[in-house]
Write an enzyme that holds these catalytic residues in place. Structure first.
Site, PDB file in Angstrom:
ATOM      1  N   ARG A   6     -12.282   4.504-134.993  1.00 44.26           N
ATOM      2  CA  ARG A   6     -12.999   3.873-133.886  1.00 44.26           C
ATOM      3  C   ARG A   6     -14.392   3.484-134.381  1.00 44.26           C
ATOM      4  O   ARG A   6     -15.132   4.338-134.862  1.00 44.26           O
ATOM      5  CB  ARG A   6     -13.105   4.834-132.696  1.00 44.26           C
ATOM      6  CG  ARG A   6     -11.753   5.204-132.099  1.00 44.26           C
ATOM      7  CD  ARG A   6     -11.856   6.437-131.229  1.00 44.26           C
ATOM      8  NE  ARG A   6     -12.716   6.229-130.087  1.00 44.26           N
ATOM      9  CZ  ARG A   6     -12.298   5.779-128.903  1.00 44.26           C
ATOM     10  NH1 ARG A   6     -11.030   5.480-128.718  1.00 44.26           N
ATOM     11  NH2 ARG A   6     -13.145   5.643-127.894  1.00 44.26           N
ATOM     12  N   ASP A  24      -1.022   4.403-122.923  1.00 36.24           N
ATOM     13  CA  ASP A  24      -2.391   4.252-123.404  1.00 36.24           C
ATOM     14  C   ASP A  24      -2.453   4.814-124.830  1.00 36.24           C
ATOM     15  O   ASP A  24      -1.547   5.529-125.269  1.00 36.24           O
ATOM     16  CB  ASP A  24      -3.333   5.013-122.468  1.00 36.24           C
ATOM     17  CG  ASP A  24      -4.781   4.957-122.921  1.00 36.24           C
ATOM     18  OD1 ASP A  24      -5.210   3.878-123.369  1.00 36.24           O
ATOM     19  OD2 ASP A  24      -5.470   5.978-122.845  1.00 36.24           O
TER      20      ASP A  24
END
EC number: 7.6.2.1
Length: 1087
Positions: free
Chosen positions: A571, A396
């Site tokens: 992000r 991940d």
């Protein structure tokens, strides 16, 4: 009392009567139901069923069952060996395993009792009563205080907070350590004392228990009102709120926590599979030996004088006995005689080696993280050696490669970029003033952040605002970073949210609806009402979910900034809004209420309503949050790639953000040619064309390189990027009913890429990727590593699952096989511990088979010299103790402590991992070598002793050696040879090794002296009396023992010397290099 507004299909529902009060007459029928009590049972056995149940489970193992059959055969028919020789080792194995499993179950009983006897407060007749947790029943109204754990699954009725909210942590349930907000039933949230709560008259209709932690379908029938209940699960811990009341809905083994106790699928290592195959081979050898001896026995006895010699005439019943029955009995007798070739004690030794060896991982101080105070965890020791066989690592990104520590970097409003420290001092442009205010309002209102006016909560950030010390609490670290960056959010009380405006005045907004975030929509919305009566819908989410729903705004400028920030690895979230009229809000509220009350397909209906409401937005801007790369993440990935391990990143982030992270962590390098298999590419071309173009690119270049006879290191470095939508098309069956062609083509492309990035992946798609690689034709060993609940599916799917003990909670760590504090610890876990584990257990397995071939093959040869009479070569005590005592401890210690090279060398030279890859030490070539080495040594033992006895060895007192002396001589050479063979293979010597190896030999000598030097009263025979002493009193016997041991060990020594000189492995070259360095240092220091 309300009636159902629409006809619904009720399947497996239950009705709970709150406080055990019957419904009023004429409303509905009172049908009492039986529910389990609140007793939790995680134990496997009881006092009464432990023995039969444990024996049944142990004899389900093929090896144990096989030895049980052999033992029964020895009891039933006349066999050459005593039943003790099979029964005692089997009893030892069964007893050790039973004690281990019994102790583990006793600990589970102890934990269950502690949980079941916890005190619980509940309301009865308007008073607060205390009783044990196990006595709780469905329908009881429970009171929970701050920092207490919920004793069962509860419907949240009220709290001491005026707005009917409570804040909880669910770390012990789903691993999420962040705080979550729950809302009480609207009609009961005003009940604050025992009398008011006890007066509640209601029934609850809900689904039967099911294990999904994130789904609950139910409806509370409060007379004269109706509401959607909120479920609080067992093991959740109450926070902030002083007192919570709830009605028990699921108890005991029906709670969601208990239903999630279900065992994970059993994972088996490559070594275990090889071991089982080798056992089958040896079983075939055993049957072949028994068949050969049975046939040769009847060939030998075809001559009458051999079948019935004058000194051993048969009785009349023996002559009349059926020939086939005699042959079958003889076959079973030979099976019993040779059955020791199957090492029953190997299972116990392997299990002990894995169990004890796992402590070396947990004790490793270099893998302890001081920041978190966490060290590595071993949830299963069955896969230790698999850590040394990894070919693919699926990782991940957020929280695994990155720190998951969010920091608000910038925001873009109407094309203008602002940084956090300038937000409160910016000079607003007149034409953008309205949108900037709306943007900041959206960030302050569209979230799930809660504020606590206290500075005592551990691990949470503090912020000084309006002279108040406050703590932001949220399930999302992104939201906390945004709210802290804006510094305008004040509080949320009684569904009213207070924020600061540009003039630092407090504005109050009423929170009307929350459209919660989910991984499918990838956005969340709130509907709020301002003090002026205006109704707004604010929405924030991923750019892919916001832009398609925007009708106006500076889309191009914002999109450009979002893409730029994504390339830099930030992000991003987009923010939009729309203004609602009273009529539009009324319609939306009705749709939401109907969807929330649905008992069937509630999630689907809510998603449809959200889709209708969240449209026609006006774009306000976007935010950028930085998640820094973890320490030494790049170094770890580089080391894994040098070790021949392919690393794939599977993430839900957008492509640009994920690609930037991959470059930062050196998964992609500057010279890597990026191949894209994305939705954008497929829109331009068909999937078929894109796949074939990519395939031609990688294969054409590789063929060209091979044609030039250049090394593989000169080949073009390719990196593949694929998104979730493209993967769905690849996995989707084609119109002709087949998707295999696309999958194979995709796998072929992936095999020729050094790294792969899968972005925009749903949790299930992560598992699909892992399964696709795992089941490919090469059947590579896979490892999945992640830190969040969305990584659990791939962790369970991979051969080895590793959880990061991170900020997203412990669910990944609890569902994994191993857990580590940081991604950087994966380097040592695989390259050092995994390497050692595999080398140790491979040698252990091969050595066990080798020493048992050495043990039993002389017995096979002996039958050719005793007329196939099933006469044993060794004494019963030697048969019994060979695997249990004489040769077991040295190999167990070798399996725990051997280091063929140092740990520092393995970390410094990751390429050494390739030497043991693909089960190199347990391939057929190695297995055949060990087997033939065992056969050779057995031939040397037997015929060396035979030729020594051929000239009739006579002792000094004139006595001749007999058959038991011959067998003892063979056994002595056997024990010394196999033990010294292990000593020659040992590279890492400690005082414990010396003690075990030489102590085992001394123990054998002392035992043999005692066994043959005393007349034991409990034996009905004394055939070994004085045999060992008589053998040692002979000079030729001493000479024979030394010569036979030397000849047996010589071929293996020569083979190792030649292989090291002619075909050295990378490990052997390093060993030689280190030897010369140490020798040089010693010479220099001595000078």
């Amino acid at each position: 009392v309300f009636q159902r507004t629409q006809k619904e299909n009720w399947v497996d529902s239950r009705t709970i009567y709150v406080g055990h009060r019957e419904p009023p007459p004429g409303t509905e029928a009172y049908i009492p139901q039986r529910f389990p009590d609140n007793r939790i049972v995680s134990s496997k056995y009881t006092f009464w069923n432990f023995v039969p149940k444990n024996l049944f489970e142990q004899f389900r193992r093929i090896a144990n069952f096989y030895f049980l059959i052999i033992f029964l055969v020895q009891l039933i028919i006349d066999t050459p060996t005593s039943p003790v020789t099979s029964g005692l080792p089997l009893l030892f194995v069964i007893t050790v395993t039973a004690i281990k499993q019994g102790y583990e179950d006793w600990l589970r009983h102890k934990a269950d009792n502690a949980m079941n006897q916890c005190p619980v407060h509940f309301i009865q007749h308007g008073k607060l009563v205390r009783k044990q947790s196990r006595k709780l029943r469905v329908g009881d109204i429970v009171m929970v205080k701050e920092d207490e754990t919920f004793p069962c699954d509860l419907i949240f009725l009220s709290s001491s907070r005026g707005d009917g909210t409570c804040f909880v942590t669910t770390a012990s349930l789903d691993g999420e350590s962040s705080h979550k907000t729950y809302y009480a039933v609207q009609d009961t949230k005003a009940f604050h004392n025992e009398q008011e709560i006890d007066a509640l008259h209601a029934t609850i209709e809900c689904e039967q228990p099911q294990p999904d932690l994130y789904k609950f379908v139910g409806r509370i029938n409060v007379y004269h009102d109706r509401n959607e209940p909120t479920l609080l699960y067992r093991a959740i811990v109450s926070k902030i709120s002083c007192l919570i009341s709830g009605v028990a809905i699921y108890t005991g083994m029906e709670t969601k926590m208990a239903l999630n106790y279900q065992a994970k699928s059993q994972k088996r290592s490559a070594v275990e599979k090889s071991m089982n195959v080798f056992l089958i081979v040896y079983l075939c050898i055993l049957i072949s030996k028994a068949l050969i001896n049975t046939v040769l026995k009847y060939v030998w006895q075809s001559e009458p004088f051999r079948d019935e010699p004058w000194y051993n005439q048969k009785t009349e019943p023996e002559r009349k006995r059926n020939l086939f029955l005699r042959a079958f009995t003889d076959f079973l007798a030979f099976m019993v005689l040779f059955n020791y070739i199957i090492p029953v004690s190997m299972y116990v030794t392997v299990e002990m080696q894995k169990f004890l060896g796992s402590y070396f991982l947990t004790w490793d101080e270099e893998m302890f993280d001081e920041d978190t105070g966490e060290g590595p965890l071993v949830n299963t020791s069955d896969l230790n050696e698999e850590l040394g066989q990894i070919e693919y690592v699926f990782t991940d990104k957020t929280g695994t490669l990155t720190e998951n520590n969010m920091e608000f970097v910038e925001c873009c409003i109407e094309g203008h970029v602002y940084v956090p420290h300038c937000i409160n001092t910016i000079s607003y442009f007149d034409h953008t003033l309205h949108y900037e205010e709306l943007f900041f309002r959206a960030l302050c209102l569209c979230h799930t952040v809660q504020v606590k006016d206290d500075d005592s909560v551990d691990g949470l950030k503090k912020n000084q605002l309006s002279r108040r010390s406050c703590i932001y609490i949220s399930s999302s670290p992104d939201e906390v970073a945004l709210v802290e960056g804006i510094q305008r959010y004040v509080c949320n009380q009684d569904n009213f949210m207070e924020i600061l405006n540009r003039e630092n005045n407090i504005e109050k907004f009423e929170l009307l609806e929350v459209l919660s975030f989910d991984s499918v929509r990838r956005r969340m919305s709130v509907i709020v009402k301002s003090s002026t009566g205006d109704i707004f819908l604010f929405c924030k989410g991923a750019d892919s979910s916001i832009f398609p729903r925007v009708k106006e705004g500076k889309i191009d400028q914002v999109r450009s900034r979002v893409e730029r920030n994504a390339v830099e690895g930030l992000r991003t979230l987009c923010v939009a809004y729309k203004k609602l009229t009273a009529e539009e809000y009324s319609n939306a509220q009705k749709l939401l209420q109907n969807a929330k009350l649905a008992l069937q397909d509630r999630e689907k209906k809510l998603a449809e309503v959200y889709e209708k409401i969240e449209r026609d937005f006006i774009l306000l801007g976007a935010t950028a949050v930085e998640d820094r790369l973890q320490e030494k993440a790049a170094d770890t990935i580089e080391a894994l790639q040098k070790a021949g391990i392919k690393v794939w990143v599977l993430t839900g982030d957008k492509m640009e953000t994920a690609a930037a992270t991959c470059y930062a962590c050196k998964l992609f390098r500057r010279n890597t040619q990026i191949l894209e298999l994305t939705t954008k590419k497929i829109e331009e071309q068909s999937l078929h064309d894109v796949l074939f173009d990519l395939s031609k690119t990688v294969l054409r270049h590789n063929v060209y390189i091979l044609s030039l006879n250049r090394l593989s290191t000169d080949m073009q470095d390719y990196g593949l990027i694929i998104d979730g939508a493209a993967l769905s098309l690849i996995m989707k069956p084609r119109q002709d009913g087949s998707s295999a062609n696309y999958r194979e083509l995709f796998l072929e492309i992936c095999r020729n890429c050094s790294a792969v990035l899968c972005c925009r992946m749903a949790p299930l798609q992560k598992a699909q990727i892992v399964k696709l690689i795992k089941l490919s034709k090469e059947h590579p060993i896979t490892l999945a590593i992640g830190d969040g609940a969305n990584d659990v599916s791939m962790i369970l799917e991979a051969h080895v699952g590793i959880g990061i003990i991170g900020k997203e909670g412990r669910q990944a760590a609890r569902n994994s096989d191993y857990a580590i504090p940081k991604f950087k610890h994966l380097k040592k876990m695989l390259l050092v511990h995994g390497h050692f584990y595999y080398v140790r257990i491979s040698e252990l397995v091969q050595y066990f088979f080798y020493k048992n071939v050495c043990f039993i093959f002389p017995q096979f040869l002996y039958q050719f010299f005793c007329g196939f009479s099933q006469q044993t070569l060794y004494d019963t005590a030697y048969l019994t103790l060979y695997n249990i005592s004489f040769t077991s401890l040295p190999i167990l210690l070798y399996g725990l402590m051997e280091q063929h090279v140092s740990a520092d060398t393995l970390k410094r030279e990751p390429s050494l991992y390739r030497d043991v890859a693909k089960n190199a030490l347990l391939r057929w070539r190695a297995f055949i070598y060990w087997t033939f080495l065992g056969v050779f040594d057995a031939v040397v033992f037997f015929f060396g002793a035979y030729f020594l006895f051929d000239n009739t060895v006579v002792t000094s007192n004139g006595q001749m050696f007999g058959n038991w002396t011959f067998g003892t001589l063979v056994f002595t050479v056997l024990v010394f040879t196999v033990t010294l063979k292990l000593a020659l293979d040992t590279h890492y010597w400690t005082w414990i090794n010396h003690f075990m190896i030489w102590g085992s030999l001394v123990f054998y000598i002392i035992f043999s002296l005692l066994w043959g030097g005393i007349i034991w009263p409990f034996l009905n025979y004394q055939r070994m009396y004085y045999v060992f002493m008589q053998m040692l009193s002979s000079g030729p016997a001493w000479l024979g023992i030394i010569l036979l041991i030397t000849v047996s060990l010589l071929p293996d020594v020569l083979k190792k010397v030649l292989c090291r000189q002619l075909w050295p492995t990378a490990t052997e070259r390093i060993q030689v290099k280190i030897f010369f360095i140490v020798k040089l240092v010693f010479c220099i220091t001595s000078l």
